[in-house]
Structures are given as C-alpha cells and as structure tokens.
Design a protein around this motif. Structure first.
Motif, PDB file in Angstrom:
ATOM      1  N   LEU A 139       2.440   9.591  -5.720  1.00 57.36           N
ATOM      2  CA  LEU A 139       2.724  10.902  -5.146  1.00 57.36           C
ATOM      3  C   LEU A 139       3.449  11.860  -6.104  1.00 57.36           C
ATOM      4  O   LEU A 139       3.075  13.038  -6.176  1.00 57.36           O
ATOM      5  N   PRO A 140       4.430  11.439  -6.885  1.00 55.54           N
ATOM      6  CA  PRO A 140       5.068  12.379  -7.835  1.00 55.54           C
ATOM      7  C   PRO A 140       4.104  12.925  -8.881  1.00 55.54           C
ATOM      8  O   PRO A 140       4.179  14.094  -9.249  1.00 55.54           O
TER       9      PRO A 140
ATOM     10  N   GLY B  27       0.816  -1.209   0.000  1.00 54.33           N
ATOM     11  CA  GLY B  27       0.000   0.000   0.000  1.00 54.33           C
ATOM     12  C   GLY B  27       0.843   1.250   0.000  1.00 54.33           C
ATOM     13  O   GLY B  27       0.529   2.236  -0.661  1.00 54.33           O
ATOM     14  N   SER B  28       1.927   1.239   0.753  1.00 58.36           N
ATOM     15  CA  SER B  28       2.791   2.419   0.779  1.00 58.36           C
ATOM     16  C   SER B  28       3.583   2.553  -0.521  1.00 58.36           C
ATOM     17  O   SER B  28       3.913   3.662  -0.929  1.00 58.36           O
ATOM     18  N   ASP B  29       3.900   1.438  -1.181  1.00 60.43           N
ATOM     19  CA  ASP B  29       4.564   1.505  -2.485  1.00 60.43           C
ATOM     20  C   ASP B  29       3.660   2.185  -3.510  1.00 60.43           C
ATOM     21  O   ASP B  29       4.130   2.973  -4.331  1.00 60.43           O
ATOM     22  N   LEU B  30       2.376   1.905  -3.450  1.00 61.03           N
ATOM     23  CA  LEU B  30       1.426   2.535  -4.362  1.00 61.03           C
ATOM     24  C   LEU B  30       1.370   4.045  -4.101  1.00 61.03           C
ATOM     25  O   LEU B  30       1.386   4.845  -5.036  1.00 61.03           O
ATOM     26  N   LEU B  31       1.340   4.433  -2.857  1.00 67.16           N
ATOM     27  CA  LEU B  31       1.306   5.851  -2.497  1.00 67.16           C
ATOM     28  C   LEU B  31       2.571   6.561  -2.969  1.00 67.16           C
ATOM     29  O   LEU B  31       2.514   7.662  -3.525  1.00 67.16           O
TER      30      LEU B  31
END
Length: 113
Positions: free
Chosen positions: A25-26, A17-21
């Motif tokens: 984000l960029p 989930g954090s990899d997706l964020l």
C-alpha cells in the motif's frame, strides 16, 4: 519437532494476505502522489507546448531559447522557421527552440513605474 515447525511456517493464514496488502500500500500511495503531482502536470504542459509550436504562423512574434525576439517570415515543413531579427536580417531557427509565441495582435506589457 522439525515437521511441526515447517508445517506451521508454510501455512497461509488470513493475516498473511493483509500483511502483503499493508506492505504494498505505501508504494501504491507514493506512485499515486507522484502521478498527480509530477507526471500529469508535466504531460499537460508538454501537450500545451506542442499545440503552441504547431500553431506558429507567419507574422507571429516569437522568443527563441537564446532570448532573441523575432518575427516569423516563413514556416517550413521540416521543423524550421525563418525569422526576421531586424531589417534585412533573416535567420533560420529550429521550431523546437521557440520558448514563447507572442501573437501578432498581442500588445507588449506596459512598463509602469
């Protein structure tokens, strides 16, 4: 052997989930920068131009897209202006082709050399 690898790959972990964020984000940051540096100022300039064109009145001095400076003699409803270029010379100009409006009371800039 194959079952354990497939099961391990299909599992969703908190790190996924954090990899997706982090990957999205960029793109969000670039869009936000583009909005504040390009889109928003362009919209405000467009609104200012529309207000300028809608406030053209008889007697105003205008500059057309071709660089002609003329005095407005008649504002027509169909988006056209009748302007006087010189004595006895009146032409019709599209209101959208006006680039600048110099109000009749506005003095010309002094040339100081």
């Amino acid at each position: 052997m194959f079952v354990s690898e497939a099961f391990a790959q299909s599992g969703v972990s908190a790190a996924g989930g954090s990899d997706l964020l982090i990957s999205v984000l960029p793109f969000v940051a670039v869009f936000a920068i583009m909005y504040f540096l390009i889109i928003r100022p362009q919209r405000t300039a467009m609104k200012k131009r529309e207000a300028m064109l809608s406030n053209i009145r008889r007697g105003d001095t205008v500059v057309t897209g071709g660089g002609i400076i003329a005095k407005v003699t008649k504002v027509m409803d169909n988006g056209e202006l009748e302007v006087q270029i010189s004595e006895q010379v009146r032409v019709r100009v599209l209101q959208s082709m006006v680039t600048d409006v110099r109000v009749k009371g506005e003095p010309a800039a002094a040339n100081t050399k």
